[in-house]
Design an enzyme around this catalytic site. Structure first.
Site, mmCIF file in Angstrom:
data_model
loop_
_atom_site.group_PDB
_atom_site.id
_atom_site.type_symbol
_atom_site.label_atom_id
_atom_site.label_comp_id
_atom_site.label_asym_id
_atom_site.label_seq_id
_atom_site.Cartn_x
_atom_site.Cartn_y
_atom_site.Cartn_z
ATOM 1 C CG HIS A 179 48.330 43.895 48.928
ATOM 2 N ND1 HIS A 179 47.887 44.251 47.685
ATOM 3 C CD2 HIS A 179 49.671 43.907 48.870
ATOM 4 C CE1 HIS A 179 48.920 44.457 46.895
ATOM 5 N NE2 HIS A 179 50.026 44.262 47.582
ATOM 6 C CG ASP B 57 56.569 44.409 52.933
ATOM 7 O OD1 ASP B 57 55.680 45.096 52.397
ATOM 8 O OD2 ASP B 57 57.701 44.269 52.458
HETATM 9 C C1 SDX Z 1 53.556 46.580 49.811
HETATM 10 O O1 SDX Z 1 50.611 47.826 46.063
HETATM 11 C C2 SDX Z 1 51.473 46.878 46.102
HETATM 12 O O2 SDX Z 1 51.475 45.993 45.298
HETATM 13 C C3 SDX Z 1 52.480 46.969 47.230
HETATM 14 C C4 SDX Z 1 53.403 45.787 47.419
HETATM 15 C C5 SDX Z 1 54.355 45.639 46.244
HETATM 16 O O3 SDX Z 1 54.828 44.511 46.028
HETATM 17 O O4 SDX Z 1 54.701 46.676 45.616
HETATM 18 O O5 SDX Z 1 52.644 44.611 47.565
HETATM 19 C C6 SDX Z 1 54.293 45.979 48.649
HETATM 20 O O6 SDX Z 1 53.563 47.775 49.937
HETATM 21 C C7 SDX Z 1 52.783 45.671 50.718
HETATM 22 C C8 SDX Z 1 52.020 46.453 51.845
HETATM 23 C C9 SDX Z 1 53.022 46.787 52.967
HETATM 24 N N1 SDX Z 1 52.374 47.696 53.950
HETATM 25 C C10 SDX Z 1 52.015 47.261 55.165
HETATM 26 O O7 SDX Z 1 52.079 46.099 55.540
HETATM 27 C C11 SDX Z 1 51.491 48.381 56.069
HETATM 28 C C12 SDX Z 1 50.231 47.886 56.793
HETATM 29 N N2 SDX Z 1 49.138 47.763 55.794
HETATM 30 C C13 SDX Z 1 48.242 48.869 55.634
HETATM 31 O O8 SDX Z 1 48.713 50.135 55.962
HETATM 32 C C14 SDX Z 1 47.296 48.744 54.444
HETATM 33 O O9 SDX Z 1 46.746 47.487 54.499
HETATM 34 C C15 SDX Z 1 47.832 48.996 53.049
HETATM 35 C C16 SDX Z 1 48.548 50.289 52.960
HETATM 36 C C17 SDX Z 1 48.714 47.885 52.619
HETATM 37 C C18 SDX Z 1 46.620 49.026 52.086
HETATM 38 O O10 SDX Z 1 45.859 50.136 52.449
HETATM 39 P P1 SDX Z 1 44.465 50.464 51.707
HETATM 40 O O11 SDX Z 1 44.242 49.552 50.570
HETATM 41 O O12 SDX Z 1 44.460 51.941 51.463
HETATM 42 O O13 SDX Z 1 43.399 50.066 52.794
HETATM 43 P P2 SDX Z 1 42.907 51.003 53.960
HETATM 44 O O14 SDX Z 1 44.068 51.678 54.637
HETATM 45 O O15 SDX Z 1 41.805 51.847 53.433
HETATM 46 O O16 SDX Z 1 42.318 49.916 54.990
HETATM 47 C C19 SDX Z 1 40.977 49.376 54.812
HETATM 48 C C20 SDX Z 1 40.498 49.056 56.229
HETATM 49 C C21 SDX Z 1 40.584 50.265 57.181
HETATM 50 O O17 SDX Z 1 39.629 50.049 58.225
HETATM 51 P P3 SDX Z 1 38.154 50.812 58.066
HETATM 52 O O18 SDX Z 1 38.470 52.286 57.887
HETATM 53 O O19 SDX Z 1 37.484 50.185 56.869
HETATM 54 O O20 SDX Z 1 37.479 50.516 59.392
HETATM 55 O O21 SDX Z 1 41.353 48.047 56.815
HETATM 56 C C22 SDX Z 1 42.028 48.612 57.941
HETATM 57 C C23 SDX Z 1 41.937 50.116 57.828
HETATM 58 O O22 SDX Z 1 41.995 50.728 59.109
HETATM 59 N N3 SDX Z 1 43.429 48.161 57.839
HETATM 60 C C24 SDX Z 1 44.172 47.769 58.862
HETATM 61 C C25 SDX Z 1 45.396 47.374 58.298
HETATM 62 N N4 SDX Z 1 45.353 47.542 56.961
HETATM 63 C C26 SDX Z 1 44.133 48.028 56.684
HETATM 64 N N5 SDX Z 1 43.910 47.725 60.206
HETATM 65 C C27 SDX Z 1 44.925 47.246 60.971
HETATM 66 N N6 SDX Z 1 46.158 46.850 60.494
HETATM 67 C C28 SDX Z 1 46.414 46.903 59.170
HETATM 68 N N7 SDX Z 1 47.604 46.509 58.695
#
Ligand code: SDX
Length: 393
Positions: A272, A329
């Protein structure tokens, strides 16, 4: 470039506005709507009461709640012109696409929603109408995508029971309302109702800042929510859990895939932007999932896979270092599935829950007379150069 532009892609460190609606503390895992902890609202309130709280800023008296709930019931019926628009969609159309188009076309039926200087009464009426009609349009979008006849709302039913009736009744068979299911749906909608400046809410505020109507602003928010990184994640979680089950149920293999930088696979439902601790909503939803499955006597193998994934991630350094926890989710789809909501409707359910939050945020932005949103950029393109004739290229 004139002046000093701070680049902040993804707005990770940018406050776009001031808001009095929802308080989030990502480190402590705190979420409050208008100051009330969601743990108390999920246990003691109803979705319609929480919608009132978010939109008008206070808990309603019984008289205020009865009026609001009744007005929503009265306006739940969608007029026949809307029915004709729905008939124009092929059954292959995705319910989210139909929802976004039908909500936007509602603007045509309510001219007051086109006025940029609506009176308070006009805004309140368009709010109640949208709160009412979205549940009918959501259910109709699904019925249309299945090629099934639509069900008209019943005024004697409460909001959640009515939605379930419109989703699951058939001309040949009434839908029997189950209180366990209604309670679970109420909780889910409450927990999705607002979440400060997330992607879809920021979209609603940005579109609304151009003085677009509430309906077209919400239609834009629905489109933003559809993304699998945002509201589309609840559907992606179930698809991921199904794929793991079909692949022999080896959750550790998928934990390794999620860590592999060369593998595009992500653990959907984890991580998140704000919560660097447990998403407080996920805690409540996980408990509700256990209760609902037990009450309905369902033993869903993907729940076990979900819990194994959660355990594995909570001990794996890759997830621990990045503070990746289950988000809203991760477990919600398991409940939706248990109460019979089809997977392609999961994000529509998210939109149904988030609607009062979008409305409250749009209203707050308009009442604050915020300027049109127009961010700048850091230009990285070509310096000035002269046009060349095509035979010289
Ligand atoms: C919602 O914003 C809100 O409030 C949203 C929400 C709402 O109520 O409106 O809460 C609803 O959208 C919840 C999130 C649902 N999405 C998912 O579950 C999709 C999977 N999650 C990710 O794609 C990610 O965690 C996000 C999109 C939720 C957040 O992305 P960020 O903050 O841009 O973080 P990032 O992509 O830069 O990740 C940071 C690191 C990275 O690794 P490094 O580059 O540092 O090595 O964490 C890793 C990412 O690769 N990472 C994950 C991961 N999420 C982040 N690695 C594996 N699996 C994951 N799910």
């Amino acid at each position: 470039q004139t002046g000093y532009i701070t680049l902040d892609s993804g707005y990770k460190n940018t406050g776009a506005t001031e808001s009095a609606i929802t308080f989030l503390d990502g480190e402590e895992g705190i979420l409050r709507y208008r100051g009330y902890p969601i743990e108390q609202l999920a246990e003691k309130s109803s979705f319609i009461e929480v919608a009132y709280l978010l939109i008008y800023g206070k808990l309603p008296t019984q008289t205020e709640l009865d009026f609001f709930a009744n007005e929503i019931k009265i306006h739940t019926l969608v007029n026949e012109d809307m029915r004709k628009i729905l008939d124009g969609f092929p059954s292959a159309a995705h319910p989210m696409g139909i929802l976004s188009a039908l909500v936007s076309s509602l603007t045509a039926f309510y001219p007051e929603s086109l006025k940029s200087n609506q009176t308070k009464e006009e805004v309140d009426l368009s709010i109640i109408r949208l709160m009412a009609k979205l549940s009918t349009i959501a259910a109709w979008s699904y019925k249309n995508s299945m090629g099934h006849p639509v069900n008209y709302p019943k005024n004697k039913l409460d909001y959640c029971s009515n939605f379930l009736h419109m989703m699951f009744a058939y001309p040949t068979e009434e839908y029997e309302v189950n209180p366990v299911v209604v309670d679970a749906l109420n909780k889910l909608l409450i927990l999705h109702a607002d979440h400060e400046q997330n992607c879809s809410t920021s979209t609603v505020r940005l579109v609304g800042s151009a003085h677009a109507s509430l309906y077209s602003s919400v239609s834009a928010g629905i489109s933003a929510l559809w993304g699998p990184l945002h509201g589309g994640a609840n559907q992606a979680v179930i698809e991921m859990l199904e794929a793991i089950k079909a692949d022999g149920g080896d959750s550790k293999k998928y934990i390794e895939k999620a860590k592999d930088k060369n593998d595009p696979f992500r653990l959907m439902g984890f991580g998140h932007r704000v919560y660097k601790n447990f998403d407080p909503r996920a805690t409540i939803i996980k408990k509700t999932a256990d209760e609902v499955l037990t009450a309905l006597g369902i033993n869903d193998p993907i729940l076990n896979i979900a819990m194994e994934l959660e355990q594995a991630a909570l001990t794996d350094p890759y997830f621990v270092e990045r503070k990746l926890y289950p988000n809203v989710d991760f477990y919600s789809g398991i409940i939706y599935r248990a109460i019979g909501i089809p997977t392609e409707m999961f994000t529509v359910m998210f939109a149904l829950g988030r609607l009062p939050g979008w409305i409250a945020q749009w209203k707050e932005m308009r009442e604050a007379k915020e300027p049109i949103g127009r961010p700048r950029q850091v230009y990285t393109g070509e310096t000035e150069r002269d046009y060349s004739a095509i035979n010289e290229r």
